[in-house]
Design a protein around this motif. Sequence first.
Motif, PDB file in Angstrom:
ATOM      1  N   MET A 264     -13.990  -6.918   2.147  1.00  0.00           N
ATOM      2  CA  MET A 264     -13.360  -6.163   1.073  1.00  0.00           C
ATOM      3  C   MET A 264     -12.558  -4.969   1.598  1.00  0.00           C
ATOM      4  SD  MET A 264     -13.816  -8.018  -1.439  1.00  0.00           S
ATOM      5  CE  MET A 264     -13.071  -6.991  -2.723  1.00  0.00           C
TER       6      MET A 264
ATOM      7  N   GLY B  98     -10.537  -5.544   4.278  1.00  0.00           N
ATOM      8  CA  GLY B  98      -9.379  -6.138   4.931  1.00  0.00           C
ATOM      9  C   GLY B  98      -9.660  -6.856   6.236  1.00  0.00           C
TER      10      GLY B  98
ATOM     11  N   THR C  11      -5.989 -10.440  10.534  1.00  0.00           N
ATOM     12  CA  THR C  11      -4.560 -10.530  10.245  1.00  0.00           C
ATOM     13  C   THR C  11      -3.808  -9.999  11.471  1.00  0.00           C
ATOM     14  OG1 THR C  11      -4.731  -8.386   9.166  1.00  0.00           O
ATOM     15  CG2 THR C  11      -4.866 -10.318   7.755  1.00  0.00           C
TER      16      THR C  11
ATOM     17  N   LEU D   7       2.655   4.791  -5.834  1.00  0.00           N
ATOM     18  CA  LEU D   7       2.642   3.366  -5.485  1.00  0.00           C
ATOM     19  C   LEU D   7       1.380   2.656  -5.951  1.00  0.00           C
ATOM     20  CD1 LEU D   7       4.197   3.430  -1.915  1.00  0.00           C
ATOM     21  CD2 LEU D   7       5.167   2.349  -3.949  1.00  0.00           C
ATOM     22  N   LEU D   8       0.258   3.380  -5.946  1.00  0.00           N
ATOM     23  CA  LEU D   8      -0.995   2.720  -6.298  1.00  0.00           C
ATOM     24  C   LEU D   8      -1.305   2.808  -7.786  1.00  0.00           C
ATOM     25  CD1 LEU D   8      -3.300   3.819  -3.316  1.00  0.00           C
ATOM     26  CD2 LEU D   8      -1.844   1.796  -3.514  1.00  0.00           C
TER      27      LEU D   8
ATOM     28  N   ILE E  67       3.963   4.282   4.663  1.00  0.00           N
ATOM     29  CA  ILE E  67       3.385   3.209   3.837  1.00  0.00           C
ATOM     30  C   ILE E  67       2.117   2.637   4.473  1.00  0.00           C
ATOM     31  CG2 ILE E  67       4.833   1.382   4.853  1.00  0.00           C
ATOM     32  CD1 ILE E  67       3.908   1.663   1.136  1.00  0.00           C
TER      33      ILE E  67
ATOM     34  N   GLU F  95      -1.579   2.216   2.677  1.00  0.00           N
ATOM     35  CA  GLU F  95      -2.437   1.036   2.717  1.00  0.00           C
ATOM     36  C   GLU F  95      -3.854   1.388   3.182  1.00  0.00           C
ATOM     37  OE1 GLU F  95      -1.923  -3.420   4.138  1.00  0.00           O
ATOM     38  OE2 GLU F  95      -1.830  -2.031   5.817  1.00  0.00           O
TER      39      GLU F  95
ATOM     40  N   TYR G 117      -9.673  -1.581  -3.495  1.00  0.00           N
ATOM     41  CA  TYR G 117      -8.691  -2.172  -4.424  1.00  0.00           C
ATOM     42  C   TYR G 117      -9.295  -2.321  -5.816  1.00  0.00           C
ATOM     43  CZ  TYR G 117      -5.330  -3.563  -0.731  1.00  0.00           C
ATOM     44  OH  TYR G 117      -4.407  -3.584   0.268  1.00  0.00           O
TER      45      TYR G 117
ATOM     46  N   MET H 201       1.793 -17.003  11.685  1.00  0.00           N
ATOM     47  CA  MET H 201       1.077 -17.346  10.461  1.00  0.00           C
ATOM     48  C   MET H 201       1.730 -18.548   9.780  1.00  0.00           C
ATOM     49  SD  MET H 201       0.629 -13.485   8.989  1.00  0.00           S
ATOM     50  CE  MET H 201      -0.527 -13.601   7.625  1.00  0.00           C
TER      51      MET H 201
ATOM     52  N   PHE I 270       0.718  -0.626  -7.822  1.00  0.00           N
ATOM     53  CA  PHE I 270      -0.283  -1.632  -7.441  1.00  0.00           C
ATOM     54  C   PHE I 270      -1.129  -2.003  -8.661  1.00  0.00           C
ATOM     55  CE2 PHE I 270      -4.064  -3.315  -5.359  1.00  0.00           C
ATOM     56  CZ  PHE I 270      -3.547  -3.988  -4.269  1.00  0.00           C
TER      57      PHE I 270
ATOM     58  N   ARG J 173     -10.722 -10.823  -8.073  1.00  0.00           N
ATOM     59  CA  ARG J 173     -10.880  -9.671  -7.195  1.00  0.00           C
ATOM     60  C   ARG J 173      -9.708  -9.599  -6.209  1.00  0.00           C
ATOM     61  NH1 ARG J 173     -15.614 -10.960  -2.601  1.00  0.00           N
ATOM     62  NH2 ARG J 173     -14.339 -12.437  -1.441  1.00  0.00           N
ATOM     63  N   PHE J 174      -9.380  -8.385  -5.806  1.00  0.00           N
ATOM     64  CA  PHE J 174      -8.285  -8.137  -4.875  1.00  0.00           C
ATOM     65  C   PHE J 174      -8.878  -7.661  -3.561  1.00  0.00           C
ATOM     66  CE2 PHE J 174      -4.456  -8.425  -7.508  1.00  0.00           C
ATOM     67  CZ  PHE J 174      -5.056  -8.641  -8.731  1.00  0.00           C
ATOM     68  N   ARG J 175      -8.480  -8.325  -2.486  1.00  0.00           N
ATOM     69  CA  ARG J 175      -9.080  -8.104  -1.183  1.00  0.00           C
ATOM     70  C   ARG J 175      -7.952  -7.707  -0.232  1.00  0.00           C
ATOM     71  NH1 ARG J 175      -9.764 -12.254   2.055  1.00  0.00           N
ATOM     72  NH2 ARG J 175      -9.499 -13.824   0.442  1.00  0.00           N
ATOM     73  N   PRO J 176      -8.119  -6.605   0.529  1.00  0.00           N
ATOM     74  CA  PRO J 176      -7.040  -6.166   1.416  1.00  0.00           C
ATOM     75  C   PRO J 176      -6.662  -7.263   2.417  1.00  0.00           C
ATOM     76  CG  PRO J 176      -8.731  -4.478   1.274  1.00  0.00           C
ATOM     77  CD  PRO J 176      -9.277  -5.687   0.580  1.00  0.00           C
ATOM     78  N   SER J 177      -5.362  -7.393   2.646  1.00  0.00           N
ATOM     79  CA  SER J 177      -4.900  -8.377   3.609  1.00  0.00           C
ATOM     80  C   SER J 177      -3.597  -7.882   4.224  1.00  0.00           C
ATOM     81  CB  SER J 177      -4.706  -9.732   2.933  1.00  0.00           C
ATOM     82  OG  SER J 177      -4.429 -10.717   3.907  1.00  0.00           O
ATOM     83  N   TYR J 178      -2.897  -8.770   4.869  1.00  0.00           N
ATOM     84  CA  TYR J 178      -1.687  -8.342   5.561  1.00  0.00           C
ATOM     85  C   TYR J 178      -0.591  -9.382   5.408  1.00  0.00           C
ATOM     86  CZ  TYR J 178       1.585  -7.703   9.419  1.00  0.00           C
ATOM     87  OH  TYR J 178       2.718  -7.563  10.161  1.00  0.00           O
TER      88      TYR J 178
ATOM     89  N   GLU K 166       3.208  -4.105   1.575  1.00  0.00           N
ATOM     90  CA  GLU K 166       2.202  -3.143   2.017  1.00  0.00           C
ATOM     91  C   GLU K 166       1.994  -2.097   0.916  1.00  0.00           C
ATOM     92  OE1 GLU K 166       2.899  -1.430   5.818  1.00  0.00           O
ATOM     93  OE2 GLU K 166       0.837  -0.745   5.999  1.00  0.00           O
ATOM     94  N   PRO K 167       0.784  -1.873   0.471  1.00  0.00           N
ATOM     95  CA  PRO K 167      -0.447  -2.597   0.800  1.00  0.00           C
ATOM     96  C   PRO K 167      -0.386  -4.053   0.332  1.00  0.00           C
ATOM     97  CG  PRO K 167      -0.900  -0.594  -0.473  1.00  0.00           C
ATOM     98  CD  PRO K 167       0.561  -0.823  -0.534  1.00  0.00           C
ATOM     99  N   SER K 168      -1.110  -4.906   1.045  1.00  0.00           N
ATOM    100  CA  SER K 168      -1.144  -6.333   0.723  1.00  0.00           C
ATOM    101  C   SER K 168      -2.544  -6.730   0.290  1.00  0.00           C
ATOM    102  CB  SER K 168      -0.773  -7.161   1.956  1.00  0.00           C
ATOM    103  OG  SER K 168       0.498  -6.804   2.435  1.00  0.00           O
ATOM    104  N   ALA K 169      -2.612  -7.826  -0.454  1.00  0.00           N
ATOM    105  CA  ALA K 169      -3.928  -8.283  -0.902  1.00  0.00           C
ATOM    106  C   ALA K 169      -3.955  -9.788  -1.011  1.00  0.00           C
ATOM    107  CB  ALA K 169      -4.271  -7.669  -2.264  1.00  0.00           C
TER     108      ALA K 169
ATOM    109  N   MET L 158       2.608  -4.727  -2.464  1.00  0.00           N
ATOM    110  CA  MET L 158       3.759  -3.905  -2.855  1.00  0.00           C
ATOM    111  C   MET L 158       4.885  -4.184  -1.852  1.00  0.00           C
ATOM    112  SD  MET L 158       2.521  -2.456  -5.463  1.00  0.00           S
ATOM    113  CE  MET L 158       3.817  -1.251  -5.849  1.00  0.00           C
TER     114      MET L 158
ATOM    115  N   HIS M  97       7.454  -4.131   0.853  1.00  0.00           N
ATOM    116  CA  HIS M  97       7.537  -3.195   1.969  1.00  0.00           C
ATOM    117  C   HIS M  97       8.834  -2.386   1.873  1.00  0.00           C
ATOM    118  CE1 HIS M  97       7.439  -1.602   6.025  1.00  0.00           C
ATOM    119  NE2 HIS M  97       6.200  -2.041   6.128  1.00  0.00           N
TER     120      HIS M  97
END
Lengths: 808, 341
Positions: free
Chosen positions: A27, A29, A168, A422-423, A467, A471, A479, B155, B224, B246-251, B256-259, B289, B291
């Motif tokens: 959760m 990342g 990632t 942004l958030l 940015i 994040e 989140y 990827m 977001f 649910r939203f989980r941080p990713s890349y 950015e931020p990514s989920a 969001m 970049h």
Amino acid sequence: MRVPYKWLQKYIKVSLEPEELAEKLTMAGLTVDVVETLDPGFSGVVVGQVIALNPHPYADNLLICQIDIGSHKVQLVTGAPNVSKGQMVAVALKGSKLPGGQEIDHVSFRGIASEGMLCSAQELGINTSLVSPEDREGIISLPADSVPGTDVTAALGLDDIVLVLDLTPNRADCLSIINVAREVAAITGTPLQLPKFTTRETGQKAADLINIEIQASDLCARYVARIVQGVHIGSSPAWLQACLRAAGIRPINNIVDITNFIMLEMGQPLHAFDYDCLRQQQIVVRRSKGGEKLTTLDEIERELDPEMLLIADAAGPVAIAGVMGGLDTEVTAATANILIEAAHFDAASVRRTSQRLGLRSESSMRFGRGVDIEGAAAAADRAAQLMLELAGGQVAQGKVDCYVRPYQPVNIDLRPERVNYLLGTGLTPAVMKKTLERLHLPVRLQGQPPVLTVKVPAYRGDITQEIDLVEEIARLYGYDKIPVTLPGNITAREKRTLAQRREEAGREAAAASGLTEIITYSFIGPQILDQLQLPIDHPWRRTVKIRNPLREDQSLMRPSLLPGLLGVAVHSAGHRVMPLAVYELGRVFIPSGELLPQEMLRLAGLVMGNNERGWDWPAGEMDFFYLKGIVTNILSRLRLGDITWEGIAEHPFLHPGRQAAIKAGETILGYLGELHPDVLTAMDLPERACVFELDWESVTGAMPSKTDYRPVPRFPAVERDLAVVVAAEFTAAAVSEVIKGAGGTILQDHKLFDAYQGHPVPEGYKSLAYSLFFQHPQRTLTDVEVNISIERIKTALKKKLQAVLRQQ
Amino acid sequence: MLNKIKIIHQAALEKIEMAADSKELESLRVQYLGKKGELTRVLRGMGTLVPEERPQVGRLANQVRQELEKALQAAKAALGRRERAAKLAEETIDVTLPGRPLNRGYRHPIQQILNEVENIFIGLGFDVAEGPEVESDYYNFEALNLPKLHPARDMQDTFYISEEVLLRTHTSPVQVRAMEIRCPELPIRLIAPGKVYRRDNEDATHSPMFQQVEGLLVDKRVTFGDLKGTLMVFIKRMFGEQFQVRFRPSYFPFTEPSAEVDMSCVNCDGSGCRVCSHTGWLEILGCGMVHPKVLAMSGYDPEKVSGYAFGMGVERLAMLKYGIDDLRLFYENDLRFLYQF
């Protein structure tokens, strides 16, 4: 990245269960794919030391072993080829259970009692790629510092759990257990305990032992070398072997294992050279010269291109920088002196070299994503100290550190209002500061409006701009805590374009006409073009080609939808799923001379087989006219008027006497026809099949832009029948043309209801019978008017087609 | 005389009731009410009566005549009904025999799901954009903050036509093209459905060609939170209100931020099963969001506007929605599969 839980606990004492930690990491990342239990599930297997070995008196391939298992000695008989005196082995005694469910008992081999068995890696359920090649053939050898009588699960470090991270690409820093521990500290608030060590230097001066020159400073920003002299190569202690195996790396010898351990721990790939194999004590970091070759550790000779970065000595290449070392300078059992390399190579260069050579390693994977340049010296120091501890010898004084492009510290300003903008949050600057500090980032809060100035450590190469900090705050804040809203400001823009709506209308029209929609791959193989009997200069032979296809039959972008339809026909025939009536609407690709090929939409369909017979209807063949009816229906649903069909013989894949061009006015929309028997044979299709293909742009180009209303006739229509006999070469269209031309305005419509050839119609002639419909918009027609019109039609037919009329 | 009429009346009624068919009824009508019928004959004999009796007899005779006519008519109708019923009974068919088949075509499940997804987003104010499937490296990667040799290019394993031309690996290039063309128009609110290609061998969850829907919203003050709201609405409309999201941080390099967005498992409702690898969650889309670099490359000032983007695999949605366990089925085009949708 595999993170063994016990290894992680060396740096941070987490009180969470592994599954709970996995959830928290995910959760935040760092996705945890699997929480893996290492314990393979054997029991009662203990460490034993071989104290005596004797041949079996009655069997050449068996040995009798006396084994110390701590409390007492046991006698075992084994056939393993790799047993030796003094060796630590895994002993399964009476009552032990192996992962497969096998229970061990006393047995006797040709008269000699065996109180159990010596186990192989496979028997213990251990991944055999993690044991030495010799051990793969025989029994597993345990680390030399194992204690007889103790449990093998613990001796091999299998009483552990591994978090398998799916990282990632931005989080290259977490290819290090220590940096994962930092992340865990930030998430849980638990303090971090980094390893403390000092390197005891008692040897000669390193600078006197090696000369290092970086020629390609654009690709190598730093090169640190340390030298350890007089080492004893041997196997690693149990703890080190356990760490590596849990992380998925096979232990090799103490020196190599230490370099791998540091790489996993600190994230810095290291290389250990046999110092005495480096000619003239020289290290040069340079691009390859043309024509150089190097045999790498995997014993493959590699050809190097001039863009590849190398480590060379005075005579030639000794390693491919950041990818793999050379075989000639490898650390072997005979090695006494070690040069430790801790360098920083350009990520893009390593990636390129790795791709070109098709050679990926733990090292290239890390350099390719970015390594902490500031950590190189510490990694070399820690490796030298560990070598001293585990392999003996002396560490040379000092290190050679060519730091040609020093790290420039990055300070990033973060505007709190930007974060909230942004958030969609309302966090205070103080909360943001605390959040970032959990990551051990130094933060200063100052100014009005307030700004957070963050100093980014070198190991967080992914943080380069504001940015990136937004994040970090978002993921650590959570989140799930960000409030849910919906955007406003809806536009009046057309939601689907006219073209999109027409495409959907086409799909619906085809489905409503009895065809089932299919979607086939956009790529085809060259062999289908041969099967379609296309000559070498056929336009479809000019295709858009994929450079790196997975398979030859997926190597060309389709120039037509026909190959895909035929593929489905072959599948259906093979599975006896009949009848088949399908369509596809999709793009074809034509080379254009521009950068990008032309992409054109086509609508195509195929029918094959018979409509099933039933209790009061016969089977109906899905032939040319069946498909023509479908296409007519589709085009009429799309409101295309005045479609004409013209017999042609130009398509080599269609029956020469059964193919038509479909036209709207002068525009050719496409073709329809029966597949050529040669195509059926080439594709092994058991039944005749008919196909059509329409150029969608031409179809939509012929669609009326609006619907015109015409009044509904109020006065009765008069229907008359007319039969004509004409020479067989006249087409139905030619007869229709004459009827329409001569009938006058009151002839509303005419329909062919019978066509016949054979007795009594003379040879070379055919009989056609029509229903004629007469109607006047303003009044009821009289017989006289209708008769006049019919007479005109008859006269015209006689004159133009030499028709003979059969009066009804 | 009155008595005579009454007797005739009684007899006639009885006979009418007994009559078996319409022919017999006709002869009864003639027998009693015809020109030479019994009742007519009686009335003709009225001349023999005393004048005082005549009105009384006349009235009765007329009344009887009317009643008999009515009875005749009723009997005729009843007979007609019986005859028709008998005829209809003869015409009875076996309704369980099969009907004559009409050939109807089916829509491909992927196309159906695509339409469903499009309609949900159209309802949320998005329009539908398209672009080429054979793309330039620039639009597919570089304009999305993925320069050559960027680690994140791993990827998406890519089919190349030439050094600069490839099969698009996602529909994101459609978004870049739309931003370039529409800039500085606001808002941009579009989805980009279409085929994409990745160099993956076919197996139960991979295919070298598959379909995506990506979405983009660029406007002033997009947050977001808006992204979360939009996708929650989408998932609930697509699958049902009962699912958790649910939203989980990713890349992703372009957001950015990514989920990653997970929904509670459609199969086990979150308790853990084979479908969700015992996690209770199913990953169904990626988002984030936009970049700032991507906004800037497309001509927008990232200080003045913000945006979100998301993307999902249509096959995955279809597999979850219909409980299909093998992605290859979609492109095998077996009619026994297609006829189920």
